[in-house]
Enzyme design. Structure first.
Site, PDB file in Angstrom:
ATOM      1  N   HIS A   1      35.965  14.111 -14.618  1.00 41.70           N
ATOM      2  CA  HIS A   1      36.385  15.476 -14.945  1.00 41.70           C
ATOM      3  C   HIS A   1      36.956  15.505 -16.348  1.00 41.70           C
ATOM      4  CE1 HIS A   1      39.598  13.291 -12.871  1.00 41.70           C
ATOM      5  NE2 HIS A   1      40.453  13.930 -13.657  1.00 41.70           N
TER       6      HIS A   1
ATOM      7  N   ASP B   1      43.249  23.631 -12.902  1.00 42.66           N
ATOM      8  CA  ASP B   1      43.968  22.493 -12.333  1.00 42.66           C
ATOM      9  C   ASP B   1      45.083  23.013 -11.423  1.00 42.66           C
ATOM     10  OD1 ASP B   1      44.379  19.262 -13.315  1.00 42.66           O
ATOM     11  OD2 ASP B   1      46.029  20.202 -12.209  1.00 42.66           O
TER      12      ASP B   1
END
Ligand code: 5GP
Ligand code: ZN
Length: 116
Positions: A99, A30
């Protein structure tokens, strides 16, 4: 071609720090990690969220969960981890390509949700 951000990452048009890839899924760090380990696992094929996923998507959904432990072990969270999937407006989903957040680190990630 889809302008979806994560479709573009899956196609390699936008760089990402990849940690795993196979035919159906991609995992990458991320960009704004909330914990020492914060990996996103996405299906390469565009699925908006669990709100729109169908029975045909179940193999890839299972695969996303099936690789989570390996990703955690290989990326600094061998003693457990948390998987979070935000869906839609109520779930706080910001990127409209399904996700799974795999979060962890050496220390416990903390309480699951703040109680209102
Ligand atoms: P959501 O709120 O939709 O569940 O989570 C979206 C996540 O995507 C956020 O944690 C955010 O930091 C991450 N993100 C947004 N844009 C990018 C990007 O361009 N690259 C990467 N690697 N992560 C991103
Ligand atoms: Zn997409």
């Amino acid at each position: 071609m889809s302008e979806c951000l994560f479709c573009r990452i899956a196609r390699g048009e936008i760089p990402a720090r990849k940690v795993f890839e196979d035919e159906t899924v991609l995992a990458f760090h991320d960009i704004n990690p909330a914990r020492p380990m914060h990996i996103l696992v996405i299906p390469k094929r565009h699925i908006e969220s669990l709100q729109t996923a169908t029975e045909a998507d179940e193999p890839v959904l299972g695969h996303m969960l099936g690789i989570a432990n390996r990703l955690a072990e290989e990326n600094g969270s061998p003693d457990g981890f948390r998987v979070i999937i935000n869906n839609g407006r109520v779930g706080g989903q910001e990127v409209s390509h399904l996700h799974a957040h795999v979060v962890g680190g050496p220390e416990p990630v903390g309480p699951m949700l703040k109680r209102n």
